[in-house]
Write a protein that holds these residues in place. Structure first.
Motif, PDB file in Angstrom:
ATOM      1  N   ALA A 114       0.807  -1.222   0.000  1.00  3.56           N
ATOM      2  CA  ALA A 114       0.000   0.000   0.000  1.00  3.56           C
ATOM      3  C   ALA A 114       0.840   1.272   0.000  1.00  3.56           C
ATOM      4  N   GLY A 115       2.131   1.136   0.271  1.00  9.63           N
ATOM      5  CA  GLY A 115       2.990   2.316   0.292  1.00  9.63           C
ATOM      6  C   GLY A 115       2.736   3.238   1.467  1.00  9.63           C
ATOM      7  N   LEU A 116       2.104   2.713   2.517  1.00 10.91           N
ATOM      8  CA  LEU A 116       1.816   3.501   3.710  1.00 10.91           C
ATOM      9  C   LEU A 116       2.835   3.193   4.795  1.00 10.91           C
ATOM     10  N   GLU A 117       3.173   4.188   5.594  1.00 13.74           N
ATOM     11  CA  GLU A 117       4.021   3.963   6.756  1.00 13.74           C
ATOM     12  C   GLU A 117       3.132   3.418   7.875  1.00 13.74           C
ATOM     13  N   VAL A 118       3.468   2.252   8.392  1.00 15.67           N
ATOM     14  CA  VAL A 118       2.705   1.675   9.495  1.00 15.67           C
ATOM     15  C   VAL A 118       3.323   2.190  10.793  1.00 15.67           C
ATOM     16  N   VAL A 119       2.541   2.981  11.540  1.00 12.98           N
ATOM     17  CA  VAL A 119       3.065   3.594  12.756  1.00 12.98           C
ATOM     18  C   VAL A 119       2.907   2.683  13.966  1.00 12.98           C
ATOM     19  N   GLU A 120       1.906   1.785  13.949  1.00  7.67           N
ATOM     20  CA  GLU A 120       1.779   0.830  15.047  1.00  7.67           C
ATOM     21  C   GLU A 120       0.891  -0.337  14.627  1.00  7.67           C
ATOM     22  N   VAL A 121       1.201  -1.484  15.219  1.00  8.15           N
ATOM     23  CA  VAL A 121       0.369  -2.681  15.080  1.00  8.15           C
ATOM     24  C   VAL A 121       0.127  -3.182  16.497  1.00  8.15           C
ATOM     25  N   ASN A 122      -1.098  -2.995  16.984  1.00  5.86           N
ATOM     26  CA  ASN A 122      -1.477  -3.447  18.314  1.00  5.86           C
ATOM     27  C   ASN A 122      -2.114  -4.823  18.200  1.00  5.86           C
ATOM     28  N   ILE A 123      -1.665  -5.741  19.044  1.00  8.46           N
ATOM     29  CA  ILE A 123      -2.142  -7.124  18.976  1.00  8.46           C
ATOM     30  C   ILE A 123      -2.751  -7.515  20.308  1.00  8.46           C
ATOM     31  N   ALA A 124      -3.997  -7.986  20.250  1.00  5.89           N
ATOM     32  CA  ALA A 124      -4.683  -8.514  21.428  1.00  5.89           C
ATOM     33  C   ALA A 124      -4.856 -10.015  21.225  1.00  5.89           C
ATOM     34  N   VAL A 125      -4.283 -10.800  22.114  1.00 12.61           N
ATOM     35  CA  VAL A 125      -4.448 -12.251  22.053  1.00 12.61           C
ATOM     36  C   VAL A 125      -5.681 -12.582  22.884  1.00 12.61           C
ATOM     37  N   SER A 126      -6.737 -13.022  22.211  1.00 11.57           N
ATOM     38  CA  SER A 126      -8.017 -13.224  22.886  1.00 11.57           C
ATOM     39  C   SER A 126      -8.265 -14.667  23.311  1.00 11.57           C
ATOM     40  N   ASP A 127      -7.469 -15.607  22.788  1.00 11.37           N
ATOM     41  CA  ASP A 127      -7.707 -17.008  23.140  1.00 11.37           C
ATOM     42  C   ASP A 127      -6.504 -17.847  22.732  1.00 11.37           C
ATOM     43  N   VAL A 128      -6.463 -19.055  23.281  1.00 10.83           N
ATOM     44  CA  VAL A 128      -5.468 -20.055  22.908  1.00 10.83           C
ATOM     45  C   VAL A 128      -6.222 -21.277  22.427  1.00 10.83           C
ATOM     46  N   LYS A 129      -5.889 -21.766  21.253  1.00 11.51           N
ATOM     47  CA  LYS A 129      -6.535 -22.954  20.695  1.00 11.51           C
ATOM     48  C   LYS A 129      -5.855 -24.182  21.280  1.00 11.51           C
ATOM     49  N   LEU A 130      -6.604 -24.922  22.107  1.00  9.25           N
ATOM     50  CA  LEU A 130      -6.087 -26.148  22.699  1.00  9.25           C
ATOM     51  C   LEU A 130      -6.220 -27.286  21.699  1.00  9.25           C
ATOM     52  N   PRO A 131      -5.322 -28.273  21.774  1.00 15.56           N
ATOM     53  CA  PRO A 131      -5.342 -29.351  20.779  1.00 15.56           C
ATOM     54  C   PRO A 131      -6.655 -30.134  20.735  1.00 15.56           C
ATOM     55  N   ASP A 132      -7.345 -30.277  21.858  1.00 12.36           N
ATOM     56  CA  ASP A 132      -8.562 -31.102  21.873  1.00 12.36           C
ATOM     57  C   ASP A 132      -9.842 -30.299  21.674  1.00 12.36           C
ATOM     58  N   GLU A 133      -9.733 -28.976  21.443  1.00 13.26           N
ATOM     59  CA  GLU A 133     -10.912 -28.152  21.212  1.00 13.26           C
ATOM     60  C   GLU A 133     -11.333 -28.231  19.753  1.00 13.26           C
ATOM     61  N   GLU A 134     -12.656 -28.266  19.547  1.00  9.76           N
ATOM     62  CA  GLU A 134     -13.167 -28.188  18.187  1.00  9.76           C
ATOM     63  C   GLU A 134     -13.341 -26.726  17.828  1.00  9.76           C
ATOM     64  N   ASP A 135     -13.129 -26.402  16.576  1.00 10.30           N
ATOM     65  CA  ASP A 135     -13.380 -25.046  16.110  1.00 10.30           C
ATOM     66  C   ASP A 135     -14.866 -24.842  15.944  1.00 10.30           C
ATOM     67  N   ALA A 136     -15.336 -23.645  16.234  1.00 11.50           N
ATOM     68  CA  ALA A 136     -16.736 -23.317  15.990  1.00 11.50           C
ATOM     69  C   ALA A 136     -17.053 -23.465  14.503  1.00 11.50           C
ATOM     70  N   GLU A 137     -16.042 -23.216  13.659  1.00 11.49           N
ATOM     71  CA  GLU A 137     -16.247 -23.333  12.234  1.00 11.49           C
ATOM     72  C   GLU A 137     -16.357 -24.778  11.783  1.00 11.49           C
ATOM     73  N   GLU A 138     -15.823 -25.718  12.573  1.00 14.22           N
ATOM     74  CA  GLU A 138     -15.877 -27.116  12.207  1.00 14.22           C
ATOM     75  C   GLU A 138     -17.125 -27.795  12.750  1.00 14.22           C
ATOM     76  N   GLN A 139     -17.772 -27.191  13.741  1.00 15.15           N
ATOM     77  CA  GLN A 139     -18.959 -27.775  14.339  1.00 15.15           C
ATOM     78  C   GLN A 139     -20.156 -27.568  13.435  1.00 15.15           C
ATOM     79  N   GLN A 140     -21.016 -28.569  13.402  1.00 18.84           N
ATOM     80  CA  GLN A 140     -22.277 -28.439  12.698  1.00 18.84           C
ATOM     81  C   GLN A 140     -23.369 -28.906  13.613  1.00 18.84           C
ATOM     82  N   ARG A 141     -24.394 -28.103  13.793  1.00 20.77           N
ATOM     83  CA  ARG A 141     -25.502 -28.478  14.653  1.00 20.77           C
ATOM     84  C   ARG A 141     -26.384 -29.513  13.953  1.00 20.77           C
ATOM     85  N   VAL A 142     -26.610 -29.323  12.673  1.00 21.37           N
ATOM     86  CA  VAL A 142     -27.515 -30.195  11.930  1.00 21.37           C
ATOM     87  C   VAL A 142     -26.738 -30.820  10.786  1.00 21.37           C
ATOM     88  N   GLN A 143     -26.935 -32.109  10.609  1.00 23.70           N
ATOM     89  CA  GLN A 143     -26.260 -32.793   9.506  1.00 23.70           C
ATOM     90  C   GLN A 143     -27.242 -33.226   8.449  1.00 23.70           C
TER      91      GLN A 143
END
Length: 142
Positions: free
Chosen positions: A113-142
């Protein structure tokens, strides 16, 4: 929307026309760059990911994952500030992942973009545990 006149290439400022870059363009660049970093499981908080997952299942509501989920930008004429909300994989160094994300996002936005990036703020909101299912992988109805 920002304006970049391309003064870097030796021409007088704005003498050969104007280029404008929409905020959503910077959001997409930052989102893709953040997702490319190993250890980043997803972008966005739990609620945003759940709502995005439901929206993706609605026909005609958009294609694929939202690249801008978890990304917020403020774009000026020549500078940009970026806020990211990420979910990291369990076992990775959060500080290392955040540093890598920051470097990758800055590099991509400044290069594309040719823009100067003055800051990148990062908020870590969660940790994906190995045995957790993703909400995107879950299906309520098949």
């Amino acid at each position: 929307m920002t304006e970049n006149t391309g003064g870097r290439h030796g021409s007088a400022h704005g003498s050969r026309g104007r280029t404008t870059i929409a905020d959503v363009v910077v959001e997409k660049i930052a989102g893709m760059a953040a997702r490319d970093v190993p250890g980043v499981h997803a972008l966005g908080g739990g609620f945003a990911r759940s709502m995005g997952s439901m929206r993706e299942r609605i026909p005609g509501a958009g294609s694929g994952k939202s690249v801008t989920r978890g990304v917020s930008v403020e774009v000026g004429e020549v500078q940009a500030a970026i806020d990211l909300e990420i979910v990291v994989d369990y076992g990775v160094s959060i500080t290392d992942v955040a540093s890598d994300v920051r470097e990758n996002v800055i590099s991509a936005v400044e290069r594309m973009a040719g823009l100067e990036v003055v800051e990148v703020n990062i908020a870590v909101s969660d940790v994906k545990l190995p045995d957790e299912e993703d909400a995107e992988e879950q299906q309520r109805v098949q």
